[in-house]
Write an enzyme that holds these catalytic residues in place. Sequence first.
Site, mmCIF file in Angstrom:
data_model
loop_
_atom_site.group_PDB
_atom_site.id
_atom_site.type_symbol
_atom_site.label_atom_id
_atom_site.label_comp_id
_atom_site.label_asym_id
_atom_site.label_seq_id
_atom_site.Cartn_x
_atom_site.Cartn_y
_atom_site.Cartn_z
ATOM 1 N N VAL A 219 0.806 -1.212 0.000
ATOM 2 C CA VAL A 219 0.000 0.000 0.000
ATOM 3 C C VAL A 219 0.847 1.274 0.000
ATOM 4 O O VAL A 219 0.327 2.363 -0.217
ATOM 5 C CB VAL A 219 -0.955 0.056 1.217
ATOM 6 C CG1 VAL A 219 -2.071 -0.953 1.075
ATOM 7 C CG2 VAL A 219 -0.205 -0.182 2.519
ATOM 8 N N GLU B 92 -1.685 3.885 1.057
ATOM 9 C CA GLU B 92 -1.697 4.472 2.404
ATOM 10 C C GLU B 92 -2.404 5.828 2.393
ATOM 11 O O GLU B 92 -1.990 6.756 1.699
ATOM 12 C CB GLU B 92 -0.273 4.603 2.926
ATOM 13 C CG GLU B 92 0.322 3.257 3.278
ATOM 14 C CD GLU B 92 1.778 3.301 3.666
ATOM 15 O OE1 GLU B 92 2.230 2.339 4.309
ATOM 16 O OE2 GLU B 92 2.464 4.284 3.318
ATOM 17 N N ASN C 276 2.706 7.237 7.870
ATOM 18 C CA ASN C 276 4.167 7.156 7.722
ATOM 19 C C ASN C 276 4.922 7.975 8.748
ATOM 20 O O ASN C 276 6.093 7.686 9.014
ATOM 21 C CB ASN C 276 4.536 7.591 6.292
ATOM 22 C CG ASN C 276 4.185 6.522 5.279
ATOM 23 O OD1 ASN C 276 4.866 5.515 5.172
ATOM 24 N ND2 ASN C 276 3.089 6.727 4.562
ATOM 25 N N THR D 114 6.943 -1.775 -2.423
ATOM 26 C CA THR D 114 7.128 -2.577 -1.221
ATOM 27 C C THR D 114 5.996 -3.585 -1.212
ATOM 28 O O THR D 114 5.148 -3.613 -0.341
ATOM 29 C CB THR D 114 7.149 -1.745 0.069
ATOM 30 O OG1 THR D 114 7.420 -2.616 1.162
ATOM 31 C CG2 THR D 114 5.881 -1.011 0.320
ATOM 32 N N THR E 230 6.896 3.959 15.498
ATOM 33 C CA THR E 230 6.657 4.324 16.898
ATOM 34 C C THR E 230 5.215 4.105 17.305
ATOM 35 O O THR E 230 4.884 4.231 18.470
ATOM 36 C CB THR E 230 7.038 5.793 17.127
ATOM 37 O OG1 THR E 230 6.307 6.631 16.237
ATOM 38 C CG2 THR E 230 8.521 6.000 16.925
#
Length: 398
Positions: free
Chosen positions: A182, A270, A393, A191, A398
Amino acid sequence: MTHDYAATEAGETLVWPGGFFGYTGHGGLRESGDDISIVASDRPAVSAAVFTRSLFAGPAVVLSRRNAAGRQLRAVTTLAQNANVATGREGERNAAEVVRRVAGILGVPEGDVLIGSTGVIGRPLPMTTILPHFDRTAERGVEAFTAGPLDVARAMMTTDTRPKTAARTVGEARIVGVAKGVGMLEPDMATMLAYVFTDAELSPEDLDAALRGAVNRTFNCLSIDTDTSTSDTVAVLANGAAGPVDPALFAEALADLCLDLTLQMARDGEGATKLLRVTVGGARDHAQAKRVAKSVVNSPLVKTAVHGADPNWGRVLMAIGKNSDEIDIVPGDVTVRFGDIAVYPDEPEADTLDALVELMRRDEVDIVITLGLGTAEATVYGCDLSAGYIRVNADYTT
């Protein structure tokens, strides 16, 4: 070619082609849910594969290139949530150990196993949980291999919001594909991981030609954010269980299946809310058409205009104009349409603007450009650019 198989989460059951079987399980790569998958053939399968050309290609890609070179594979295994890239010798050893364990479970040569690894870059694989997982899987043996294509597609996901599967038939043979991807979607290739399994019988040469032709027209025409991954892999395994098929019909069906997966990835980009499709025709050759189309689909200004339903064709002209090496492109000979509405060179009438905005509000937006140079054409696929992309992103590790 018929399209009588369709995979949906809502209910239709998609099963593997003859001779293939699958497994998924939780190996500790993510907090919960299956993150390891295996798809295997009960007999040797002719294979073909293409990989990223990134200078930082991960150990999974390096090892898989070597194993795929023989054009015969028995299994594909995937680790999700960890790319195992930039992890040095330890990463190489870990990838090789995963392949060794999978080969042992299946009772096949290590060189017949292809491995994919996808997710965060720069972190070693959690072998303290992965290896015990494989030990438990080995103890269960064949009873562990009950996963279908949708299960495998789910286990491969990282930031995907939904699994991606597709299927086609050619004569008595079936073709089933699973994919993830995505973001960081820009050839070579993305990816993304995409695996295709078929019980068709084909020569290694015909299978390789079919795959490369399909990838060039589909996955290599996909871009979400212009970034190229370190881990992308596309592979096809053909075990011949259903007997021979016409190579030309197979190539057509494979390309159609790959386009299906490509569009699923573009729609699930995304933060994406819309599919963006850019077609450039009237080009000198296919390469020129593709370059110009990619400059438009990759433009952040075009992508944000699509997101906001703003029919700003000036941004499309800007993106075409960036191709300064294409000195045969003459602005006065170029035409641009949004859907079926012409916007350049003749500016639309005021009463057409409302129709343009409505067109831009659709889930799928088409931009069509004609260069006026020849007959070549190319279509590329992408999505809009939203605040959601930034959120995904900015907080990825995190």
